[in-house]
Design a protein around this motif. Structure first.
Motif, PDB file in Angstrom:
ATOM      1  N   VAL A 119       0.690  -1.113   0.070  1.00 60.40           N
ATOM      2  CA  VAL A 119       0.135  -0.038  -0.135  1.00 60.40           C
ATOM      3  C   VAL A 119       0.271   1.743  -0.240  1.00 60.40           C
ATOM      4  O   VAL A 119       1.471   0.701   0.725  1.00 60.40           O
ATOM      5  N   GLU A 120       0.825   2.425  -0.965  1.00 60.41           N
ATOM      6  CA  GLU A 120       1.464   3.042  -1.152  1.00 60.41           C
ATOM      7  C   GLU A 120       1.023   3.811   0.542  1.00 60.41           C
ATOM      8  O   GLU A 120      -0.093   4.406   1.346  1.00 60.41           O
ATOM      9  N   PRO A 121       2.348   4.934   0.349  1.00 54.17           N
ATOM     10  CA  PRO A 121       1.998   6.000   1.858  1.00 54.17           C
ATOM     11  C   PRO A 121       0.631   6.726   1.803  1.00 54.17           C
ATOM     12  O   PRO A 121       1.405   7.341   0.543  1.00 54.17           O
ATOM     13  N   GLY A 122       0.354   7.418   2.823  1.00 52.12           N
ATOM     14  CA  GLY A 122      -0.755   8.542   2.901  1.00 52.12           C
ATOM     15  C   GLY A 122      -2.679   7.813   1.669  1.00 52.12           C
ATOM     16  O   GLY A 122      -2.651   8.458   0.812  1.00 52.12           O
ATOM     17  N   SER A 123      -1.694   6.186   1.271  1.00 54.90           N
ATOM     18  CA  SER A 123      -2.696   5.704   0.324  1.00 54.90           C
ATOM     19  C   SER A 123      -4.659   6.445   1.579  1.00 54.90           C
ATOM     20  O   SER A 123      -4.752   6.354   2.081  1.00 54.90           O
ATOM     21  N   HIS A 124      -5.376   6.391   0.059  1.00 58.12           N
ATOM     22  CA  HIS A 124      -7.317   6.300   0.631  1.00 58.12           C
ATOM     23  C   HIS A 124      -7.585   5.071   0.139  1.00 58.12           C
ATOM     24  O   HIS A 124      -8.370   5.553  -0.113  1.00 58.12           O
ATOM     25  N   ARG A 125      -6.783   4.148   0.076  1.00 59.86           N
ATOM     26  CA  ARG A 125      -7.673   3.490  -0.801  1.00 59.86           C
ATOM     27  C   ARG A 125      -9.545   2.488  -0.198  1.00 59.86           C
ATOM     28  O   ARG A 125      -9.821   2.727   0.078  1.00 59.86           O
ATOM     29  N   PHE A 126      -8.297   2.471   1.762  1.00 64.61           N
ATOM     30  CA  PHE A 126      -9.485   2.642   2.081  1.00 64.61           C
ATOM     31  C   PHE A 126     -10.530   3.164   2.047  1.00 64.61           C
ATOM     32  O   PHE A 126     -12.573   3.105   2.199  1.00 64.61           O
ATOM     33  N   ARG A 127     -10.609   4.569   2.300  1.00 66.53           N
ATOM     34  CA  ARG A 127     -11.858   5.471   2.459  1.00 66.53           C
ATOM     35  C   ARG A 127     -12.604   5.712   0.764  1.00 66.53           C
ATOM     36  O   ARG A 127     -13.691   6.199   0.784  1.00 66.53           O
ATOM     37  N   ASP A 140       1.782  -3.220   7.891  1.00 68.92           N
ATOM     38  CA  ASP A 140       2.065  -2.468   6.547  1.00 68.92           C
ATOM     39  C   ASP A 140       2.412  -1.421   6.605  1.00 68.92           C
ATOM     40  O   ASP A 140       3.419  -0.660   5.756  1.00 68.92           O
ATOM     41  N   GLY A 141       2.670  -1.179   7.940  1.00 64.53           N
ATOM     42  CA  GLY A 141       2.842   0.943   7.802  1.00 64.53           C
ATOM     43  C   GLY A 141       1.897   1.642   8.884  1.00 64.53           C
ATOM     44  O   GLY A 141       1.024   1.237   7.765  1.00 64.53           O
ATOM     45  N   VAL A 142       2.613   2.239  10.263  1.00 65.96           N
ATOM     46  CA  VAL A 142       1.055   3.008  10.091  1.00 65.96           C
ATOM     47  C   VAL A 142       0.683   4.278   8.754  1.00 65.96           C
ATOM     48  O   VAL A 142      -0.276   4.419   8.655  1.00 65.96           O
ATOM     49  N   GLY A 143       2.177   4.483   8.241  1.00 65.90           N
ATOM     50  CA  GLY A 143       1.633   5.732   7.097  1.00 65.90           C
ATOM     51  C   GLY A 143       0.828   5.178   6.310  1.00 65.90           C
ATOM     52  O   GLY A 143       0.033   5.409   5.781  1.00 65.90           O
ATOM     53  N   ALA A 144       1.634   4.240   5.782  1.00 67.69           N
ATOM     54  CA  ALA A 144       0.947   3.579   4.447  1.00 67.69           C
ATOM     55  C   ALA A 144      -0.601   2.984   4.734  1.00 67.69           C
ATOM     56  O   ALA A 144      -1.260   3.084   3.831  1.00 67.69           O
ATOM     57  N   ARG A 145      -0.732   2.601   6.215  1.00 66.78           N
ATOM     58  CA  ARG A 145      -2.606   2.134   6.353  1.00 66.78           C
ATOM     59  C   ARG A 145      -3.387   3.476   7.764  1.00 66.78           C
ATOM     60  O   ARG A 145      -3.455   3.618   7.766  1.00 66.78           O
ATOM     61  N   HIS A 146      -2.551   4.675   7.387  1.00 67.14           N
ATOM     62  CA  HIS A 146      -2.961   5.557   7.982  1.00 67.14           C
ATOM     63  C   HIS A 146      -4.483   5.660   7.901  1.00 67.14           C
ATOM     64  O   HIS A 146      -5.187   6.437   8.544  1.00 67.14           O
ATOM     65  N   ASP A 147      -4.929   5.836   6.629  1.00 69.45           N
ATOM     66  CA  ASP A 147      -6.221   6.191   6.605  1.00 69.45           C
ATOM     67  C   ASP A 147      -7.303   5.510   7.422  1.00 69.45           C
ATOM     68  O   ASP A 147      -8.072   5.302   7.909  1.00 69.45           O
ATOM     69  N   LEU A 148      -6.653   4.017   7.486  1.00 66.40           N
ATOM     70  CA  LEU A 148      -7.295   2.444   8.860  1.00 66.40           C
ATOM     71  C   LEU A 148      -7.077   3.579  10.455  1.00 66.40           C
ATOM     72  O   LEU A 148      -8.399   3.197  10.678  1.00 66.40           O
ATOM     73  N   VAL A 149      -5.997   3.627   9.866  1.00 64.78           N
ATOM     74  CA  VAL A 149      -6.433   4.734  11.545  1.00 64.78           C
ATOM     75  C   VAL A 149      -6.857   4.839  11.967  1.00 64.78           C
ATOM     76  O   VAL A 149      -7.290   5.152  12.968  1.00 64.78           O
ATOM     77  N   GLU A 150      -7.191   5.996  11.127  1.00 59.83           N
ATOM     78  CA  GLU A 150      -8.223   7.344  11.673  1.00 59.83           C
ATOM     79  C   GLU A 150      -9.529   7.065  11.431  1.00 59.83           C
ATOM     80  O   GLU A 150     -10.293   7.741  11.527  1.00 59.83           O
ATOM     81  N   ALA A 151      -9.891   5.976  10.991  1.00 62.41           N
ATOM     82  CA  ALA A 151     -10.901   4.879  10.295  1.00 62.41           C
ATOM     83  C   ALA A 151     -11.951   4.780  12.090  1.00 62.41           C
ATOM     84  O   ALA A 151     -12.266   3.683  11.548  1.00 62.41           O
TER      85      ALA A 151
END
Lengths: 478, 223, 254
Positions: free
Chosen positions: A3-11, A352-363
């Motif tokens: 997953v790319e850093p800063g990805s918005h895939r989840f969103r 996977d990395g907190v940056g790469a899945r940051h949108d999950l951490v925020e969700a």
């Protein structure tokens, strides 16, 4: 899944899921059912409190002695005739499984349910290497037929309704007619799968609990496909994440009770299968060879952090997702991670990395429902906040993957300004005065407000703040 | 590959400093107790709720009760494991007449076409049990060389013999009282009903892969 | 989470009032009502004008050093050993449970623990410490109640609001479907994941409307602001009111 850093895939995936009313209805109905079944199981709050405390203590103790228990488990298994393999990565685990199968000349595999095998993408790997790998849990079988991944760790096909399943079986299974009758649909799968159990050269299963004391592998199930996969073929390969070990046999009953009651609201499942040896000389059936594959895949890294290590207490009951208001609305696939829902929100960013899945951490709205129902006391909301800290402001020496890659300079500056204004009463009151006096002029199109007003009216501050009202009402200041 | 992996994994785990856990207090499990005479009714109630069927018989009468059950239900073959005391009782009950037919699971599954017969021809399998669990309902089975694992799994009907006086309060109590930890069998099982699934729309369907019916033949004390 | 000791529920002569930033800006009347309810029980209420925000927005976003700075400035302004009463389960939860962890390993920890031990959510304080007896002076009314997640799960507020409302003879409480489910506010969550948050508040507002009650009560400004915004945007004629204001309006002498 890179997953790319800063990805918005989840969103983005969540956004599409939210626009699918059928999907939302399927999840809502299923989660409402699971919530009420679980609640009926834990009607006695004292028992729930004590059992949760015990389950938490058992899992914490297992983790506190993890390396020692894994070695003891290995020793017991070897003594019992179960061969043990260790894999650092899913690639290694796949290769190990393939080598075992080749050494037995096995080309037809039946699988019981295993989330670790989902982590490995084992079916695809085996198919690429000329091995037929068939899921036999009904839900897993359905989604494998449709080329999908599970949307829930206990109920993998929960996103589908009976019409969708009826169409799928009608199309994909030779000789099956279209029917929406659930008993008939189940009968179709039974017919196909019993033939596969009969023919299989090897069976693959997961492990719910592995007992270090006795070298026993415990499997929890209702369907009997797990027993079929582990008793009928001549070879059995069990896959486990390294956190699954427990110290003593007597640790198993409380965890088993917490698991089934939390997961599906059952006081006991149809089968609890305890495997300690391959077929012994005098026995007439059972596998001639049993293997245990112990997978790391990032777990030992999670284990390095004493607080985040609680992630590894998980017994995969799914209660956190059943009670999650976000999961209920977007479903499991939007997470694009093997484990969806709240447990996935703390697990995937660590692997996977907190940056790469940051949108999950925020969700997460941090409503706390997941932590409340977790039977082994994983403080999921607190770990989500901890991962947000790791993304934005990691402690020096952080062992978290991708630490410090989640924040942005703009955001960091905004919070610094916020802290400044909220540490200084004069500045704070000035802000309050500005907001109240200009309340009629707040534009709905401010970037922060745009997200808010997409579904709500523009918030209007009151005419005077409480600070002002209290002062003019003569409420004491000191 | 595996040895290096093993060493590296264990080394990483050993380097961590995990939090020390709270005491494991099993009182919540230990306090689950029922009077001896209340355990069987509770087990029966809970197991019937998940579609297990019950046939109550006396110590003297159970073999014939099974035979009658098979005849009434039109089940023509019963697979059993010879060599146990219960098997001897069954054989005795079959001394007169051969219908329904009693088939011995007396050789390895790979022999002749035993596996095919097991999957295709056998109507019911008979096993004994080590006891039951009052707390949740459920039978304890330890398959043995005399009573192979597949007897309770592959045939469409599983007939399990239960002594109603052998019911423990809880699973936890059963393993402690009987000292399981000092000698686990190759395979041990808890079974609470016929095989089932709720994978389609959360709707229960019975008989998905394993037995479609579980008949518990409960031996009640003669009074 | 380091949990402070909860002191015995003795009836104090003085209490601090922590208004919270959302009440300060959006629901000041509710804040003042809370003060009136306490004063009517014979308690002297002190409202330090230096208070601002508990720091939860920064804390929940992962900016703990900013949250710590703000938390410290709050603790310093509430230095007398009086109970701190908060008309919000969420801010109370932040101060009671997360302030101590913010200062873990810091010499200030002792003060943070001492402060956290004095935190009380308003309805809980009215019921458990002051044991209020309310006399209903209002017209017959139907209301529905939304519990806040943090009141419920961090502060353990379950029966207190209901027991206060039950004292009002002419108020009928219509149960809200899925009462304990989050309304979707979650602070910055509403901005980071607006579509998911919107889906949550849509369902909550629809459930509120379905009760048919003309008044929605809650004990948390964040939930009220969120649900009110949705009700207003969809033209629902439901009046969202903080429970403190509702209790005061119905019971004050006229």
């Amino acid at each position: 899944m890179p997953v790319e850093p800063g990805s918005h895939r989840f969103r983005d995936a969540a956004s599409s899921a939210l626009k699918d009313p059928g999907l939302r209805a399927n999840f809502r109905r299923a989660m409402d059912g699971l919530i009420s079944k679980r609640a009926a199981q834990f009607a006695d709050p004292v028992e729930w409190r004590d059992l949760k405390r015990l389950g938490s203590a058992i899992r914490a103790r297992s983790l506190a002695r993890l390396p020692e228990l894994l070695e003891r488990l290995e020793g017991r298994c070897l003594g019992n005739g179960i061969q043990v393999r260790w894999a650092e990565t899913t690639e290694d685990a796949n290769r190990i499984v393939l080598e075992i199968l080749r050494s037995h000349g096995a080309t037809r595999v039946v699988k019981g349910k295993s989330m670790v095998s989902e982590e490995m993408h084992l079916n695809e790997f085996l198919e690429e290497h000329g091995v037929e790998s068939l899921e036999s849990d009904l839900g897993e079988y359905i989604i494998q037929l449709d080329g999908e991944t599970p949307s829930h760790i206990i109920m993998p096909a929960i996103h589908k309704n009976r019409q969708q399943i009826a169409r799928l079986l009608g199309e994909k299974i030779r000789g099956a007619r279209y029917t929406e009758d659930i008993d008939e649909l189940t009968g179709i799968a039974r017919r196909v799968l019993r033939k596969k159990f009969f023919e299989a050269d090897a069976g693959i299963s997961g492990v719910n609990f592995a007992v270090a004391e006795t070298g026993t592998l415990c499997l929890v199930e209702n369907e009997g496909n797990g027993r079929m996969s582990t008793h009928v073929p001549p070879v059995h390969i069990a896959l486990m994440g390294l956190e699954k070990v427990v110290e003593n046999l007597e640790d198993v009953p409380p965890l088993y009770s917490l698991l089934t009651r939390s997961a599906t609201g059952q006081s006991i499942t149809t089968y609890f299968n305890m495997i300690t040896r391959p077929r012994t000389e005098a026995e007439k059936d059972g596998p001639l060879a049993v293997y245990l594959v112990i997978l790391d895949n990032g777990r030992s890294r999670i284990f390095e952090d004493p607080e985040l290590a609680a992630t590894l207490r998980c017994i995969r009951c799914g209660a956190c997702m059943n009670h999650c208001p976000v999961y209920t609305r977007v479903g499991g696939h939007a997470y694009e991670s093997t484990y969806p829902g709240p447990i996935g929100k703390i697990l995937a960013p660590q692997t996977d990395g907190v940056g790469a899945r940051h949108d999950l951490v925020e969700a997460s709205s941090l409503c706390g429902a997941c932590g409340e129902v977790c039977p082994v006391g994983i403080p999921i909301p607190e770990l989500i906040v901890r991962l947000r800290q790791e993304a934005a402001q990691p402690e020096p020496g952080s062992t978290v993957r991708g630490a410090g890659t989640g924040g942005s300079r703009g955001e960091s500056l905004a919070w610094r300004l916020w802290a400044k204004s909220h540490r200084h009463p004069v500045l704070y009151r000035l802000l309050g005065l500005t907001a109240t006096r200009l309340r009629r002029f707040i534009p709905g199109r401010l970037p922060v407000l745009a997200a808010w007003t997409s579904a709500r009216s523009t918030p209007r501050p009151a005419a005077r703040t409480l600070h002002e009202l209290a002062k003019s009402a003569g409420v004491a200041d000191e | 590959m595996s040895d290096g992996a093993r060493a590296r994994i264990l080394e990483r785990l050993a380097a961590a400093r995990p939090k020390s856990p709270a005491i494991s207090d099993f009182a919540v499990v230990a306090r689950k107790q029922w009077a001896a005479e209340a355990r069987y009714p509770r087990l029966r109630f809970l197991m019937e709720a998940v579609h297990s069927e019950f046939l109550e018989a006396t110590e003297a009468g159970w073999p014939l009760a099974i035979r009658e059950f098979l005849a009434e239900e039109g089940l023509s073959t019963l697979l059993y494991g010879p060599g146990t005391a219960a098997a001897g009782r069954l054989e005795a009950a079959w001394a007169a007449g051969t219908r329904p037919s009693l088939v011995a699971y007396d050789r390895p599954i790979e022999s002749e076409d035993l596996k095919r017969r097991l999957f295709e021809d056998i109507d019911a399998g008979f096993t004994t049990t080590r006891g039951g669990i009052a707390d949740t309902g459920g039978l304890i089975l330890w398959p043995t060389p005399d009573e192979p694992r597949l007897l309770s799994l592959v045939p469409p009907v599983h007939i399990a013999l239960l002594d109603s006086r052998s019911i423990h309060n809880t699973f936890w109590e059963a393993m402690r009282v009987e000292g399981w930890a000092s000698g686990m069998p190759p395979n041990a099982l808890l079974i609470s009903g016929p095989s089932k699934t709720a994978d389609i729309e959360q709707t229960l369907a019975y008989g998905v892969h394993g037995p479609k019916r579980l008949l518990v033949v409960a031996i009640l004390p003669e009074s | 989470m380091i949990s402070p000791e909860t002191p015995p529920d003795e009836r104090p002569a003085d209490v601090y009032y922590y208004g919270t930033c959302l009440v300060d800006l959006f629901y000041p009347e509710a804040g003042l009502s809370g003060i009136r309810l306490l004063e009517r029980e014979g308690v002297r209420v002190v409202y330090p004008q230096g208070q601002t925000c508990c720091g939860q927005p920064a804390y929940n976003s992962g900016y703990s050093s900013e949250a710590r700075a703000v938390a410290r400035s709050q603790i310093e302004r509430f230095s007398r050993p009086w109970p701190v009463v908060v008309p919000s389960g969420s801010c109370a939860g932040m101060m009671k449970h997360y302030y101590p962890s913010l200062f873990d390993g810091d010499p200030f920890l002792e003060r943070a623990l001492e402060f956290a031990g004095r935190i009380h959510e308003l309805t809980s304080f009215l019921v458990r410490v002051l044991r209020v007896r309310l006399v209903d002076r209002g017209e017959p009314a139907r209301v529905t109640w939304h519990t806040s997640c943090h009141a419920l799960r961090e502060m353990g507020i379950r029966d207190e609001p209901a027991s206060l409302l039950a004292q009002l003879e002419r108020v009928e409480v219509i149960p809200l479907a899925r009462e304990s489910e989050c309304c979707g506010f979650g602070g910055t969550f509403a901005v980071r994941h607006p579509e998911i948050s919107a889906a949550m508040v849509e369902d909550k507002a629809a459930a509120v409307a379905a009760t048919g009650a003309p008044t929605l009560l809650s004990g948390d400004g964040g939930c009220l602001l969120n649900i009110a915004g949705r009700l207003e945007a969809t033209g629902q004629r439901v009046r969202p009111v903080h429970i403190a204001q509702f209790l005061w309006e119905r019971t004050r002498a006229r």
